[in-house]
Design an enzyme around this catalytic site. Structure first.
Site, PDB file in Angstrom:
ATOM      1  NE  ARG A  94      36.505  57.047  47.575  1.00 45.81           N
ATOM      2  CZ  ARG A  94      35.407  57.796  47.637  1.00 45.81           C
ATOM      3  NH1 ARG A  94      34.325  57.341  48.246  1.00 45.81           N
ATOM      4  NH2 ARG A  94      35.386  58.999  47.077  1.00 45.81           N
ATOM      5  CG  HIS A 112      33.790  42.057  39.918  1.00 47.10           C
ATOM      6  ND1 HIS A 112      33.258  43.233  40.417  1.00 47.10           N
ATOM      7  CD2 HIS A 112      32.806  41.483  39.184  1.00 47.10           C
ATOM      8  CE1 HIS A 112      32.009  43.357  39.989  1.00 47.10           C
ATOM      9  NE2 HIS A 112      31.717  42.313  39.241  1.00 47.10           N
ATOM     10  CB  VAL A 147      34.611  50.308  36.828  1.00 46.19           C
ATOM     11  CG1 VAL A 147      34.215  49.506  38.062  1.00 46.19           C
ATOM     12  CG2 VAL A 147      35.031  51.706  37.251  1.00 46.19           C
ATOM     13  CD  GLU A 177      34.711  37.234  46.478  1.00 44.05           C
ATOM     14  OE1 GLU A 177      35.459  38.091  46.970  1.00 44.05           O
ATOM     15  OE2 GLU A 177      33.484  37.404  46.361  1.00 44.05           O
TER      16      GLU A 177
HETATM   17  C1  GRF Z   1      34.242  40.803  47.981  1.00 46.26           C
HETATM   18  O1  GRF Z   1      33.044  40.170  47.601  1.00 46.26           O
HETATM   19  C2  GRF Z   1      35.013  41.238  46.769  1.00 46.26           C
HETATM   20  O2  GRF Z   1      34.847  40.402  45.658  1.00 46.26           O
HETATM   21  C3  GRF Z   1      34.424  42.597  46.472  1.00 46.26           C
HETATM   22  O3  GRF Z   1      34.164  43.156  47.733  1.00 46.26           O
HETATM   23  C4  GRF Z   1      33.982  42.127  48.687  1.00 46.26           C
HETATM   24  C5  GRF Z   1      34.972  42.369  49.774  1.00 46.26           C
HETATM   25  O4  GRF Z   1      34.796  41.506  50.869  1.00 46.26           O
HETATM   26  N1  GRF Z   1      35.310  43.366  45.644  1.00 46.26           N
HETATM   27  P1  GRF Z   1      35.897  41.432  51.999  1.00 46.26           P
HETATM   28  O5  GRF Z   1      36.095  42.832  52.549  1.00 46.26           O
HETATM   29  O6  GRF Z   1      37.150  40.896  51.373  1.00 46.26           O
HETATM   30  O7  GRF Z   1      35.333  40.499  53.029  1.00 46.26           O
END
Ligand code: GRF
Length: 220
Positions: A94, A112, A147, A177
């Site tokens: 959102r 991101h 954003v 990540e």
């Molecule tokens: C990830 O790629 C994050 O960078 C983006 O949305 C995705 C979320 O994945 N904002 P998860 O729900 O953490 O598996």
């Protein structure tokens, strides 16, 4: 050891980053503890991950509110009653209004899937392939009203390989990540990130000198 800082996570789906945060914050040496996970989607898989780890969960569906400000007021009420000091967005789908962003200014963090400021918005992996970049990655940053902007806390880079598809590249970035987000949250919760204007600086030891080349350097 100093008390851990209370952190809430907002999700909308799978919750693999949430899982990485859950695992990392179990370490007594991590500066954060997760006190609440809120999803705007009742079916989000991340809710079960949190529940399985004994973390309080809540569903606040945007569909139950007339507009964004009312939805966000409900989010803030839940976050406040859980005593959250920081809020992590982890796949929270959102857009947030200036009111919410300002309420949590410098305490609201997002991940991101690109090396910002390249590729803000959606479909980052397909766009990276289309642009022909050779290095891609992910960014953890403080949230501002624009954003996918805001002071950058940390980034992780991965190579783009000749036979990559958006899915294979997404998988490589996602693994990065899962390493980056817990590390950045630890630094923020520990008060080791200073914000000056549009930039954030982490108080960390100088990393060893390294260069990341893709394609790799030729063998001698
Ligand atoms: C990830 O790629 C994050 O960078 C983006 O949305 C995705 C979320 O994945 N904002 P998860 O729900 O953490 O598996």
């Amino acid at each position: 050891m100093a008390a851990k800082r209370r952190v809430a996570v907002l999700i909308s789906g799978r919750g693999s980053n949430l899982q990485a945060l859950i695992e990392a914050t179990r370490d007594p040496a991590h500066a954060a503890e997760l006190v609440l996970v809120i999803s705007n989607e009742p079916e989000a898989a991340g809710l079960s991950r949190a529940a399985a780890s004994g973390i309080a969960t809540d569903v606040v569906s945007h569909r139950d509110f007339a507009g964004r400000p009312d939805f966000e007021a409900a989010l803030t009420a839940r976050l406040e009653s859980a005593g959250a000091e920081f809020v992590c967005l982890a796949g929270f789908m959102r857009v947030l209004t200036d009111g919410f962003v300002e309420r949590w200014r410098d305490r609201l963090v997002n991940i991101h899937p690109s090396l910002l400021p390249a590729f803000p918005g959606l479909d980052t992996h397909a766009r990276a392939l289309e642009a022909g970049v050779k290095v891609h990655g992910c960014t953890v940053h403080f949230v501002r009203s624009e954003v996918d902007a805001g002071p950058i806390i940390g980034q992780a880079a991965v190579p783009v390989l000749p036979d990559d598809t958006p899915a294979s590249l997404a998988e490589r970035v996602l693994a990065a990540e899962h390493r980056l987000y817990p590390r950045c949250l630890d630094l923020v919760a520990d008060g080791r990130v200073r914000i000056t204007g549009k930039t954030a600086t982490a108080d960390v030891a100088r990393p060893p000198d390294w260069q990341f080349l893709n394609p790799p350097a030729a063998k001698p």
